[in-house]
Structure formats: C-alpha cells, structure tokens
Design an enzyme around this catalytic site. Structure first.
Site, PDB file in Angstrom:
ATOM      1  N   ASN A 162      32.829  40.377  39.187  1.00  0.00           N
ATOM      2  CA  ASN A 162      33.614  40.587  40.405  1.00  0.00           C
ATOM      3  C   ASN A 162      34.350  41.921  40.285  1.00  0.00           C
ATOM      4  OD1 ASN A 162      35.856  40.570  42.196  1.00  0.00           O
ATOM      5  ND2 ASN A 162      35.633  38.362  42.459  1.00  0.00           N
ATOM      6  N   HIS A 210      36.348  43.432  42.205  1.00  0.00           N
ATOM      7  CA  HIS A 210      37.768  43.412  42.612  1.00  0.00           C
ATOM      8  C   HIS A 210      38.649  42.969  41.451  1.00  0.00           C
ATOM      9  CE1 HIS A 210      36.566  43.971  46.774  1.00  0.00           C
ATOM     10  NE2 HIS A 210      35.669  43.028  46.588  1.00  0.00           N
ATOM     11  N   LYS A 211      38.201  41.908  40.767  1.00  0.00           N
ATOM     12  CA  LYS A 211      38.937  41.455  39.579  1.00  0.00           C
ATOM     13  C   LYS A 211      39.014  42.581  38.546  1.00  0.00           C
ATOM     14  CE  LYS A 211      37.573  36.530  39.192  1.00  0.00           C
ATOM     15  NZ  LYS A 211      36.898  35.601  38.251  1.00  0.00           N
ATOM     16  N   ASP A 230      38.708  32.783  35.100  1.00  0.00           N
ATOM     17  CA  ASP A 230      38.195  31.870  36.121  1.00  0.00           C
ATOM     18  C   ASP A 230      39.368  31.491  37.003  1.00  0.00           C
ATOM     19  OD1 ASP A 230      35.598  30.729  36.955  1.00  0.00           O
ATOM     20  OD2 ASP A 230      36.768  28.877  36.979  1.00  0.00           O
ATOM     21  N   GLY A 250      38.425  38.050  48.580  1.00  0.00           N
ATOM     22  CA  GLY A 250      38.406  36.586  48.613  1.00  0.00           C
ATOM     23  C   GLY A 250      39.285  36.011  49.718  1.00  0.00           C
ATOM     24  N   ASP A 302      42.445  36.365  50.132  1.00  0.00           N
ATOM     25  CA  ASP A 302      43.700  37.112  50.324  1.00  0.00           C
ATOM     26  C   ASP A 302      44.166  37.177  51.783  1.00  0.00           C
ATOM     27  OD1 ASP A 302      44.144  37.539  47.659  1.00  0.00           O
ATOM     28  OD2 ASP A 302      43.366  39.582  47.629  1.00  0.00           O
ATOM     29  N   LYS A 351      50.372  43.541  45.191  1.00  0.00           N
ATOM     30  CA  LYS A 351      49.719  42.290  44.791  1.00  0.00           C
ATOM     31  C   LYS A 351      49.690  42.174  43.264  1.00  0.00           C
ATOM     32  CE  LYS A 351      45.449  39.632  44.689  1.00  0.00           C
ATOM     33  NZ  LYS A 351      43.990  39.595  44.818  1.00  0.00           N
ATOM     34  N   HIS A 380      48.732  35.587  40.650  1.00  0.00           N
ATOM     35  CA  HIS A 380      48.316  34.677  39.581  1.00  0.00           C
ATOM     36  C   HIS A 380      47.645  35.449  38.445  1.00  0.00           C
ATOM     37  CE1 HIS A 380      45.299  35.483  42.509  1.00  0.00           C
ATOM     38  NE2 HIS A 380      44.338  34.857  41.870  1.00  0.00           N
TER      39      HIS A 380
HETATM   40  P1  ITT Z   1      33.259  36.181  37.872  1.00  0.00           P
HETATM   41  O1  ITT Z   1      32.980  34.727  37.614  1.00  0.00           O
HETATM   42  O2  ITT Z   1      32.086  37.041  37.580  1.00  0.00           O
HETATM   43  O3  ITT Z   1      34.524  36.641  37.197  1.00  0.00           O
HETATM   44  P2  ITT Z   1      33.703  35.259  40.583  1.00  0.00           P
HETATM   45  O4  ITT Z   1      34.042  35.927  41.872  1.00  0.00           O
HETATM   46  O5  ITT Z   1      32.519  34.323  40.558  1.00  0.00           O
HETATM   47  O6  ITT Z   1      33.544  36.387  39.448  1.00  0.00           O
HETATM   48  P3  ITT Z   1      35.363  32.988  39.957  1.00  0.00           P
HETATM   49  O7  ITT Z   1      34.195  32.177  39.529  1.00  0.00           O
HETATM   50  O8  ITT Z   1      36.595  32.951  39.105  1.00  0.00           O
HETATM   51  O9  ITT Z   1      34.996  34.521  40.083  1.00  0.00           O
HETATM   52  O10 ITT Z   1      35.711  32.577  41.457  1.00  0.00           O
HETATM   53  C1  ITT Z   1      36.926  32.924  41.945  1.00  0.00           C
HETATM   54  C2  ITT Z   1      36.896  32.919  43.447  1.00  0.00           C
HETATM   55  O11 ITT Z   1      38.232  32.544  43.874  1.00  0.00           O
HETATM   56  C3  ITT Z   1      36.683  34.327  43.986  1.00  0.00           C
HETATM   57  O12 ITT Z   1      35.341  34.586  44.282  1.00  0.00           O
HETATM   58  C4  ITT Z   1      37.566  34.334  45.230  1.00  0.00           C
HETATM   59  O13 ITT Z   1      36.888  33.765  46.325  1.00  0.00           O
HETATM   60  C5  ITT Z   1      38.717  33.419  44.836  1.00  0.00           C
HETATM   61  N1  ITT Z   1      39.813  34.227  44.247  1.00  0.00           N
HETATM   62  C6  ITT Z   1      40.130  34.371  42.930  1.00  0.00           C
HETATM   63  N2  ITT Z   1      41.147  35.225  42.764  1.00  0.00           N
HETATM   64  C7  ITT Z   1      41.476  35.650  43.992  1.00  0.00           C
HETATM   65  C8  ITT Z   1      42.426  36.562  44.480  1.00  0.00           C
HETATM   66  O14 ITT Z   1      43.223  37.242  43.682  1.00  0.00           O
HETATM   67  N3  ITT Z   1      42.482  36.743  45.809  1.00  0.00           N
HETATM   68  C9  ITT Z   1      41.667  36.075  46.639  1.00  0.00           C
HETATM   69  N4  ITT Z   1      40.727  35.229  46.268  1.00  0.00           N
HETATM   70  C10 ITT Z   1      40.630  35.001  44.944  1.00  0.00           C
END
Ligand code: ITT
Length: 191
Positions: free
Chosen positions: A10, A12-13, A69, A149, A151, A171, A176
């Site tokens: 991801n 953005h993460k 996660d 996501g 947000d 943010k 979190h």
């Molecule tokens: P990785 O597993 O590769 O890290 P992913 O997007 O699949 O990427 P997750 O399995 O942890 O990540 O799913 C988290 C989801 O939760 C993400 O796709 C968003 O839809 C939501 N999410 C997590 N953090 C968020 C944030 O800071 N703001 C908005 N939505 C968020």
C-alpha cells in the site's frame, strides 16, 4: 541508521510511515528488495495478518522488518469491516467499500468507530507488536480529497474535519498508524 523492510504493497501506508520515521531509521520497501508478492492475509485478526506479512519477509529474505495490518471498526456494525476493510465489498474498489459501509449505516445514528493498526516487528530473532487506535465518527457523506481508504468518511474525535480534509502532516500527528509507529520508534530508541 537502522534499516528495516516495511512489508506493505500500500503506497499510501509507505508514504505515511516514511514521513514519520525519516529521522530515526531508514525504510526499504518491498520494491526495494525486489519482492512483488501479495503476501496472503488469511488470519482473522490484525495481529495475525501483520504477523503473517512480517514472517514472510523474515522467511524469504531473512531481513529485519515490520508490517502493518489495519482497518476501520464500526461499533454499530459489531466491529465491521475490521480485518476485511481492504475488501469489504468483495473487491479493493474503495468507492464500493465506502458505499457499502454508508448504506449499512443509512438509518443509524450511533456512528462511533475507530481505526486500529497493529504493527508486527521482526528484529534480530525477536517478535514485537505495537498497536495504535484513534476514535472518531463515521460521517454521513464523503468529505475531502486527501489520505486514502476510508479517510473521507472518518472524523477523529476532537476535530471538525475528516482525515481526508487534513494535510498529510496533520493526519500523521494523530492517526492510529502514527500512534503505533511512535511506539515502534520509542522501542528502537530504547533498545
Ligand atoms: P498491505 O497489506 O500491503 O499493507 P493493504 O491496503 O492490504 O496493504 P491492510 O490489509 O492492512 O492493508 O488493509 C487495511 C485497509 O484498511 C486499507 O486498505 C484501507 O481501506 C483501510 N485503512 C487502513 N488504514 C487506513 C487509514 O489510515 N485511512 C483510511 N483507511 C485506512
């Protein structure tokens, strides 16, 4: 400076966490280590899935690493979408995921929710978890164009804006993910 692989696909993460830790340690992305696998997330908890992602990198690349996660837990929906946040509607299409969530809350006045992140760190043979939670409210409509996501529909307690209306910096002070990553940084500093 300590080097850690961040096991996420991801972007953005990755950007958020890179901005948070740049003064403390350096991050290598999955692209940096030529890993293009979508690591299976088959557990039913954040801890379990974060652990699977970091474990994969440890096993296949033998590198110190961490994974995040995370997801949105809505009280009136008994914690949904939770670990299924990324694919709540059955696909990764966030328009559909948000539409589904808003439709489930259409007649609901109790709109409290929280974002939760669990970070799993694999460091020199040890395994540690760090959690971050931010409480807030699910708005009736989408507002703002920043972030990612859910947000645009999450307004943290004490603020009049959604995460998507905040600057990345704003943010990253209160999210979190910021809380969990701050715990990780403190752990690394005190080691
Ligand atoms: P990785 O597993 O590769 O890290 P992913 O997007 O699949 O990427 P997750 O399995 O942890 O990540 O799913 C988290 C989801 O939760 C993400 O796709 C968003 O839809 C939501 N999410 C997590 N953090 C968020 C944030 O800071 N703001 C908005 N939505 C968020």
């Amino acid at each position: 400076m300590e080097q850690l692989v961040f096991a996420t696909n991801n972007k953005h993460k990755l950007e958020e966490v890179q901005a948070m830790v740049k003064d403390f340690f350096s991050i290598q992305s999955l692209a940096d280590i030529q890993c293009d696998v979508d690591i299976p997330e088959t557990a039913d908890t954040f801890e379990g899935n974060a652990s699977l992602k970091s474990q994969y990198i440890l096993e296949h690349y033998n590198r110190n690493c961490f994974a995040d996660d995370s997801g949105l837990e809505v009280e009136a929906l008994n914690g949904e979408p939770g670990v299924y946040s990324a694919r709540y509607s059955g696909s990764r299409d966030m328009e559909k995921n948000i539409d589904l969530l808003l439709s489930k809350l259409a007649t609901e006045t109790h709109r409290k929710a929280q974002f939760r992140t669990v970070v799993s760190l694999r460091l020199d043979g040890e395994h540690h978890f760090f959690e971050g939670i931010v409480s807030g409210t699910i708005t009736v409509d989408r507002t703002g164009a920043g972030g990612f996501g859910y947000d645009p529909i999450f307004r943290p307690d004490g603020y009049s804006k959604t995460f998507a209306e905040m600057s990345a910096n704003e943010k990253n002070q209160i999210s979190h993910r910021a809380i969990a990553i701050q715990k990780l940084v403190t752990f690394l500093k005190n080691r």
